[in-house]
Write a protein that holds these residues in place. Structure first.
Motif, PDB file in Angstrom:
ATOM      1  N   GLN A  15       0.835  -1.202   0.000  1.00 13.18           N
ATOM      2  CA  GLN A  15       0.000   0.000   0.000  1.00 13.18           C
ATOM      3  C   GLN A  15       0.868   1.250   0.000  1.00 13.18           C
ATOM      4  O   GLN A  15       1.964   1.248   0.574  1.00 13.18           O
ATOM      5  CB  GLN A  15      -0.914   0.041   1.240  1.00 13.18           C
ATOM      6  CG  GLN A  15      -1.868  -1.127   1.379  1.00 13.18           C
ATOM      7  CD  GLN A  15      -2.953  -1.164   0.325  1.00 13.18           C
ATOM      8  OE1 GLN A  15      -3.222  -0.174  -0.369  1.00 13.18           O
ATOM      9  NE2 GLN A  15      -3.601  -2.318   0.181  1.00 13.18           N
ATOM     10  N   ASP A  16       0.367   2.291  -0.671  1.00 15.43           N
ATOM     11  CA  ASP A  16       0.986   3.616  -0.548  1.00 15.43           C
ATOM     12  C   ASP A  16      -0.108   4.590  -0.103  1.00 15.43           C
ATOM     13  O   ASP A  16      -0.984   4.202   0.672  1.00 15.43           O
ATOM     14  CB  ASP A  16       1.713   4.022  -1.840  1.00 15.43           C
ATOM     15  CG  ASP A  16       0.795   4.040  -3.066  1.00 15.43           C
ATOM     16  OD1 ASP A  16      -0.451   4.070  -2.890  1.00 15.43           O
ATOM     17  OD2 ASP A  16       1.311   4.030  -4.189  1.00 15.43           O
ATOM     18  N   ALA A  48      10.524   8.940   0.068  1.00 14.33           N
ATOM     19  CA  ALA A  48       9.428   9.858  -0.206  1.00 14.33           C
ATOM     20  C   ALA A  48       8.218   9.382   0.588  1.00 14.33           C
ATOM     21  O   ALA A  48       8.012   8.176   0.769  1.00 14.33           O
ATOM     22  CB  ALA A  48       9.115   9.874  -1.696  1.00 14.33           C
ATOM     23  N   GLU A  49       7.408  10.321   1.060  1.00 15.49           N
ATOM     24  CA  GLU A  49       6.275   9.948   1.904  1.00 15.49           C
ATOM     25  C   GLU A  49       5.265   9.070   1.164  1.00 15.49           C
ATOM     26  O   GLU A  49       4.505   8.323   1.786  1.00 15.49           O
ATOM     27  CB  GLU A  49       5.590  11.201   2.444  1.00 15.49           C
ATOM     28  CG  GLU A  49       6.463  11.953   3.435  1.00 15.49           C
ATOM     29  CD  GLU A  49       5.902  13.307   3.789  1.00 15.49           C
ATOM     30  OE1 GLU A  49       4.697  13.384   4.114  1.00 15.49           O
ATOM     31  OE2 GLU A  49       6.659  14.296   3.736  1.00 15.49           O
ATOM     32  N   SER A  50       5.249   9.150  -0.150  1.00  9.84           N
ATOM     33  CA  SER A  50       4.297   8.372  -0.951  1.00  9.84           C
ATOM     34  C   SER A  50       4.823   6.994  -1.335  1.00  9.84           C
ATOM     35  O   SER A  50       4.146   6.247  -2.049  1.00  9.84           O
ATOM     36  CB  SER A  50       3.944   9.138  -2.227  1.00  9.84           C
ATOM     37  OG  SER A  50       5.121   9.389  -2.990  1.00  9.84           O
ATOM     38  N   ALA A  51       6.015   6.628  -0.869  1.00  6.95           N
ATOM     39  CA  ALA A  51       6.593   5.324  -1.236  1.00  6.95           C
ATOM     40  C   ALA A  51       5.705   4.187  -0.745  1.00  6.95           C
ATOM     41  O   ALA A  51       5.039   4.280   0.289  1.00  6.95           O
ATOM     42  CB  ALA A  51       7.990   5.184  -0.651  1.00  6.95           C
ATOM     43  N   ALA A  52       5.698   3.099  -1.504  1.00  5.88           N
ATOM     44  CA  ALA A  52       4.890   1.935  -1.139  1.00  5.88           C
ATOM     45  C   ALA A  52       5.561   1.135  -0.029  1.00  5.88           C
ATOM     46  O   ALA A  52       6.769   0.893  -0.064  1.00  5.88           O
ATOM     47  CB  ALA A  52       4.664   1.042  -2.357  1.00  5.88           C
ATOM     48  N   GLY A  53       4.768   0.750   0.951  1.00  2.00           N
ATOM     49  CA  GLY A  53       5.232  -0.114   2.034  1.00  2.00           C
ATOM     50  C   GLY A  53       4.266  -1.262   2.223  1.00  2.00           C
ATOM     51  O   GLY A  53       3.466  -1.568   1.332  1.00  2.00           O
ATOM     52  N   LEU A  54       4.326  -1.897   3.382  1.00  2.00           N
ATOM     53  CA  LEU A  54       3.458  -3.022   3.677  1.00  2.00           C
ATOM     54  C   LEU A  54       2.439  -2.652   4.746  1.00  2.00           C
ATOM     55  O   LEU A  54       2.785  -2.041   5.758  1.00  2.00           O
ATOM     56  CB  LEU A  54       4.281  -4.217   4.173  1.00  2.00           C
ATOM     57  CG  LEU A  54       5.251  -4.852   3.178  1.00  2.00           C
ATOM     58  CD1 LEU A  54       5.990  -6.006   3.846  1.00  2.00           C
ATOM     59  CD2 LEU A  54       4.519  -5.327   1.933  1.00  2.00           C
TER      60      LEU A  54
END
Length: 326
Positions: A15-16, A48-54
């Protein structure tokens, strides 16, 4: 570099910050159910704050790392460990090549957001890497993660390299995000709301602060189904479908409210009694089946002031991190 999902847990997905700008085409916003938590975790690892994580639901996850990588997490009361070290929420930590990150089931709350330096590199769909589980696109093949999945990571930033050097032979940073940003399980027994467009259509005693609702097992990323004393309309009514958004509290004919979350539809035909304020949606995202919730009304001006305050605090946090790395 890739990481390997050794155990995927109950429901984990990429999710981002979601897909704004596509609601007119019927595409949900989606993204992390607590975008603020993901932003904070990303900042901690130089992304970047919009980077995709889990986004990890109910824990029980294990991730194997082929080489060194900076990570950070925020969310409910989970225990996150690497080797013999516990990784506290809100700190940046180094996971070294060959090590495994393990996340337990939560003591409180339901979800955690894990950022990895460089972000998760899956294809963009409509400008986002978020997984839309209902529509089956985005993320990794439009689905939840499975055991033995491999996720490609982007290259870490220079800020991530600086943070790793500061950690040195240790495990995690001495500095951290504010406690209530890192540990987002509800701190109070109520969620704040503002009145919805159909508030006046309900009986006067409806949704008083003492009224308790329980979260049912039928809840998901689309919304929390609540069960309690039915919310009664003063008079029966027919409604045309109209726009809804994450935070909308709508009431179907059985009187049992539904609190819409990030994967909610774009329009709905049920009366909208209220809206959960933006800064309290993280608390809503931490509720799981069996949890109890109450609602407390505040004014729209108060809700706006709270959001402005958090936005300013986040900007100060960004600046503070930049100064700390000089």
């Amino acid at each position: 570099m890739t990481v390997t999902i050794l155990r995927s847990g109950f429901l984990s997905s990429v999710q981002d910050l979601g897909r704004p700008g596509h609601r007119a085409s019927g595409v949900s916003l989606g993204g992390a159910l607590d975008p603020h938590a993901l932003q904070v975790a990303n900042l901690l690892v130089g992304n970047a704050e919009s980077a995709a994580g889990l986004e990890v639901t109910l824990g029980q996850m294990r991730i194997g790392f082929a080489s060194d990588r900076l990570v950070a997490w925020a969310g409910g009361e989970f225990q996150v460990r690497v080797a013999n070290d516990e990784i506290p929420a809100g700190h940046a930590a180094v996971v070294r090549g060959g090590e495994v990150l393990e996340m337990s089931a939560p003591e409180k709350g339901a979800r955690a957001w894990l950022a990895l330096a460089g972000g998760i590199d899956v294809p963009l769909v409509l400008g986002s890497r978020s997984t839309d589980l209902r529509s089956g696109f985005g993320g990794l093949e439009g689905r939840t993660l499975r055991d033995r999945d491999q996720l490609l990571l982007g290259p870490p930033s220079e800020a991530a390299a600086q943070i790793s050097r500061r950690i040195g032979l240790g495990r995690y940073t001495s500095w951290r995000a504010p406690w209530d940003w890192a540990c987002t399980a509800p701190l109070h027994p109520f969620v704040r709301i503002v009145r919805g467009s159909d508030w006046s259509r309900f009986e006067k005693s409806t949704l008083e602060a003492h009224q308790i609702f329980a979260v049912t097992p039928q809840s998901d990323r689309m919304g929390l189904r609540l069960e309690g004393e039915p919310l009664a309309l003063a008079t029966k009514m027919q409604m045309a479908s109209s726009g809804v958004a994450p935070g909308t509290l709508q009431v179907p004919p059985n009187g049992q409210p539904i609190l819409l979350l990030g994967d909610c539809q774009t329009i709905g035909g049920y009366p909208k009694i209220a809206h959960v304020i933006t800064v309290d949606l993280p608390a809503a995202a931490q509720l799981q089946a069996g949890d109890e919730v109450r609602f407390a009304e505040i004014s729209l001006a108060e809700a706006q002031d709270l959001l402005i305050e958090r936005t300013r605090d986040l900007q100060r946090f960004r600046v503070g991190l930049e100064l700390h790395l000089r």
